[in-house]
Every structure is written in structure tokens, then in C-alpha cells.
Design a protein around this motif. Structure first.
Motif, short mmCIF file in Angstrom:
data_model
loop_
_atom_site.label_atom_id
_atom_site.label_comp_id
_atom_site.label_asym_id
_atom_site.label_seq_id
_atom_site.Cartn_x
_atom_site.Cartn_y
_atom_site.Cartn_z
N ALA A 46 42.34 42.63 39.02
CA ALA A 46 41.38 42.48 37.96
C ALA A 46 39.94 41.92 38.83
O ALA A 46 39.00 42.13 38.25
N SER A 47 40.29 41.04 39.73
CA SER A 47 39.06 40.65 40.75
C SER A 47 38.47 41.87 41.42
O SER A 47 37.25 41.80 41.51
N VAL A 48 39.06 42.79 41.73
CA VAL A 48 38.63 44.09 42.48
C VAL A 48 37.76 44.82 41.31
O VAL A 48 36.54 45.30 41.44
N ILE A 49 38.47 45.09 40.05
CA ILE A 49 37.91 45.89 38.98
C ILE A 49 36.62 45.12 38.54
O ILE A 49 35.56 45.82 38.32
N ALA B 33 36.38 51.54 40.13
CA ALA B 33 37.21 50.80 41.07
C ALA B 33 38.50 51.45 41.46
O ALA B 33 39.28 50.90 42.33
N THR B 34 38.71 52.73 40.89
CA THR B 34 39.91 53.48 40.99
C THR B 34 41.25 52.60 40.83
O THR B 34 42.07 52.65 41.49
N GLY B 35 41.17 51.79 39.86
CA GLY B 35 42.20 50.88 39.34
C GLY B 35 42.56 49.84 40.54
O GLY B 35 43.75 49.49 40.20
N ALA B 36 41.62 49.49 41.18
CA ALA B 36 42.03 48.55 42.16
C ALA B 36 42.78 49.12 43.36
O ALA B 36 43.49 48.15 44.02
N ALA B 37 43.00 50.43 43.44
CA ALA B 37 44.01 51.04 44.51
C ALA B 37 43.00 51.01 45.71
O ALA B 37 41.79 50.84 45.63
N ALA C 129 41.96 45.58 53.47
CA ALA C 129 42.83 44.22 53.72
C ALA C 129 43.89 44.09 52.84
O ALA C 129 44.16 42.86 52.19
N CYS C 130 44.80 44.86 52.65
CA CYS C 130 45.94 45.01 51.83
C CYS C 130 47.15 44.09 52.23
O CYS C 130 47.39 43.31 51.69
N MET C 131 47.71 44.29 53.31
CA MET C 131 48.47 43.25 54.05
C MET C 131 50.08 43.21 53.12
O MET C 131 50.86 42.37 53.49
N ASN C 132 50.00 44.14 52.28
CA ASN C 132 51.14 43.91 51.05
C ASN C 132 51.74 45.39 50.58
O ASN C 132 50.72 45.81 49.81
N PRO C 133 52.69 46.09 51.05
CA PRO C 133 52.98 47.27 50.46
C PRO C 133 53.05 47.09 48.80
O PRO C 133 52.58 48.12 48.15
N ALA C 134 53.50 45.98 48.22
CA ALA C 134 53.57 46.09 47.08
C ALA C 134 52.43 46.06 46.33
O ALA C 134 51.94 46.72 45.01
N ARG C 135 51.34 45.44 46.91
CA ARG C 135 49.90 45.39 46.38
C ARG C 135 49.42 46.74 46.42
O ARG C 135 48.43 47.36 45.68
N ALA C 136 49.72 47.43 47.35
CA ALA C 136 49.48 48.85 47.58
C ALA C 136 49.73 49.87 46.59
O ALA C 136 49.33 50.63 45.78
N PHE C 137 51.37 49.67 46.52
CA PHE C 137 52.19 50.62 45.53
C PHE C 137 51.78 50.64 43.99
O PHE C 137 51.59 51.69 43.55
N GLY C 138 51.70 49.41 43.50
CA GLY C 138 51.44 49.43 42.03
C GLY C 138 50.32 50.12 41.62
O GLY C 138 50.15 50.88 40.67
N PRO C 139 49.00 49.68 42.05
CA PRO C 139 47.83 50.21 41.83
C PRO C 139 47.47 51.74 42.29
O PRO C 139 47.15 52.42 41.27
N LEU D 75 50.19 53.95 41.91
CA LEU D 75 51.12 54.63 41.12
C LEU D 75 50.41 54.77 39.49
O LEU D 75 50.43 55.65 39.01
N VAL D 76 49.84 53.52 39.25
CA VAL D 76 49.07 53.40 37.92
C VAL D 76 47.73 54.16 37.90
O VAL D 76 47.50 54.94 37.05
N ALA D 77 47.14 54.27 39.16
CA ALA D 77 45.89 55.01 39.00
C ALA D 77 46.08 56.33 39.62
O ALA D 77 45.09 57.24 39.73
N ASN D 78 47.29 56.54 40.09
CA ASN D 78 47.70 58.05 40.55
C ASN D 78 46.69 58.17 42.01
O ASN D 78 46.03 59.67 41.92
N TYR D 79 46.46 57.43 42.70
CA TYR D 79 45.58 57.60 43.92
C TYR D 79 46.43 57.32 45.16
O TYR D 79 46.84 56.20 45.39
#
Length: 257
Positions: A51-54, A138-142, A205-215, A217-221
Motif C-alpha cells: 500500500a505504501s508503494v502504491i 506501481a505494477t502492484g508494488a512488485a 531493497a526487497c530483502m525478503n523473498p515473501a515480499r517479492a513473491f506475493g506482489p 504473483l498477484v501482479a503477474n510481474y
């Protein structure tokens, strides 16, 4: 008798016989509840992050997502940390296991819970903002910072260094007894904020595979998505080795005890 009696035995006798022991934790508290906490915490953290990125505006630059990610993570760790350890990140869970802070039986369930939490958080962000042009822009914050192959080395090194900083903050601040601190949740949150301010323009600055994976998959990016797995996991292995061999306390350190 001088000792209080009940059931034909005195309190002293009961204590000597070891009848009164601390009750053993229920299996739910040992295995299921920590996974639920990781799922919930990851969902909340990644929802706030997305939400903060979007909703980010040009005038604030990286400050808005940096503060949102850091504050959200610190608060969620403070709330749920005593249940699961407050990882919300597969790289952190891997390092925690490497230094003896996590049961091996919980490692894979933690990863699954964190990835599912990331998917839920990103999905909620999409439902909330799907009608808004900012979500698409914002490409779904991906993570979209890497646009060509030439950026991969700097982005990968950045992810390794920044994630290592984060993992060290978690392991040394919350697991290593010699350096643990009650302020660890907010120290960890501030580490995320500092990393995003320093390296957000390089890799996101992801630092977290879960933070990268969710967006993703949802944004298909999926462009260069692998960077956000390899970087944090390599950093986790390096941080775990550093703590085990050099800077961990006597309980954790393998050498020169």
C-alpha cells in the motif's frame, strides 16, 4: 504435621517427588500457533508495504515506503514476536535455523506461511486499490527497479549486503543472548527503513523473498524475480556462518568457546 497435608502427602513431599512441574506447552502452541503468527504477520507487513508503494507520491520519494515498511515491521514483531519469533521473512528463518534459534521442523512450515502471507497481503492491496491508476503504475508494488541485465550485479550485491544487515539485526538483537535487547523489534524496523533509504533506487531493497513473491504473483510481474530470492538467501547463509563462527555468544559459536 508442620507441613500442609493433602491427599496423604505434604507439600514438601510432593515437591521432592517432582509432582509439581511446569506444564508442557500444547502442540498447538509449539507448531500451529507460530505458523499462524507468521502467516498473519507477513500478510499485515506486506499489505502495508504494498500500500505504501502504491500510494507513494513523487514529493516523498523513498521516504514514505521506507518509513511504512520499517514501522510496520517493528510493530508487528513487537505484537507477534513472542509467539513465532517474528521472522516474516524466509531469509530470516533460514538464518535463525542456522544459528539454532528455530526448530528444523518449523523451517518449511514457516516458509510456506510467509509466502502465503505475502500472497494474502498483496491480494488485499490489489482489492483495495485495483480501481486506482496508481496500482497499475506501481505494477502492484512488485519490484521493478531492475530493467536490464547490466543492473543485475549491483542489484544482487545490494540485496546481499542489505539483507545481511537485516539478518544480523534480527539474529544478534533477538536470538544471540549476549547482545539481545528489548528494543530489538524497533531496531529491526529501523534497519529496514535505513536499507530502503540507502538502496531502494538500486534494487528496490526487497530483502525478503515473501515480499517479492506475493506482489509478483498477484501482479503477474516476474522480470528478474530470481534476484530477490538469490540475494536474500545468500545473505542469510553468510550471516549465519558469521554468527556461528565469529560473533555469536558461547552458546551459538561453534569454534573457540
Amino acid at each position: 504435621m508442620s507441613d500442609l497435608e493433602f491427599g496423604g502427602m505434604s507439600i514438601k513431599e510432593v515437591e521432592i517427588d517432582g509432582k509439581y512441574k511446569q506444564p508442557q506447552p500444547h502442540w498447538f502452541e509449539l507448531y500451529a500457533q507460530p505458523c499462524v503468527a507468521e502467516l498473519l504477520g507477513s500478510a499485515l507487513f506486506i499489505f502495508i508495504g504494498c500500500a505504501s508503494v502504491i500510494e507513494n507520491v513523487d514529493s516523498t520519494g523513498r521516504l514514505q515506503p521506507a518509513l511504512a515498511h520499517g514501522l510496520a515491521l517493528g510493530l508487528i514483531i513487537a505484537i507477534l514476536g513472542n509467539i513465532s519469533g517474528g521472522h516474516f521473512n524466509p531469509a530470516v528463518s533460514l538464518a535463525a535455523w542456522l544459528i539454532g534459534g528455530l526448530n528444523i521442523m518449523l523451517l518449511i512450515p514457516y516458509w510456506i506461511s510467509q509466502l502465503c502471507g505475502g500472497l494474502i497481503g498483496a491480494g488485499l492491496a490489489k482489492v483495495w486499490k485495483s480501481a486506482n491508476d496508481r496500482y497499475i503504475n506501481a505494477t502492484g508494488a512488485a519490484f521493478t527497479s531492475i530493467t536490464d541485465d547490466g543492473q543485475i550485479p549491483s542489484a544482487l550485491v545490494g540485496e546481499i549486503v542489505m539483507t545481511m544487515f537485516l539478518v544480523l539485526a534480527v539474529c544478534m538483537g533477538a536470538i544471540n543472548e549476549k547482545t539481545s535487547s528489548p528494543l530489538a523489534p524497533f531496531c529491526i524496523g529501523f534497519t529496514v527503513t535505513a536499507d530502503i533509504l540507502a538502496g531502494g533506487a538500486i534494487s528496490g531493497a526487497c530483502m525478503n523473498p515473501a515480499r517479492a513473491f506475493g506482489p509478483a504473483l498477484v501482479a503477474n510481474y516476474w522480470d528478474y524475480h530470481w534476484v530477490y530470492w538469490v540475494g536474500p538467501m545468500v545473505a542469510s547463509l553468510l550471516a549465519g556462518a558469521l554468527i556461528r563462527l565469529l560473533i555469536g555468544d558461547r552458546k551459538i559459536r561453534l569454534l573457540l568457546k
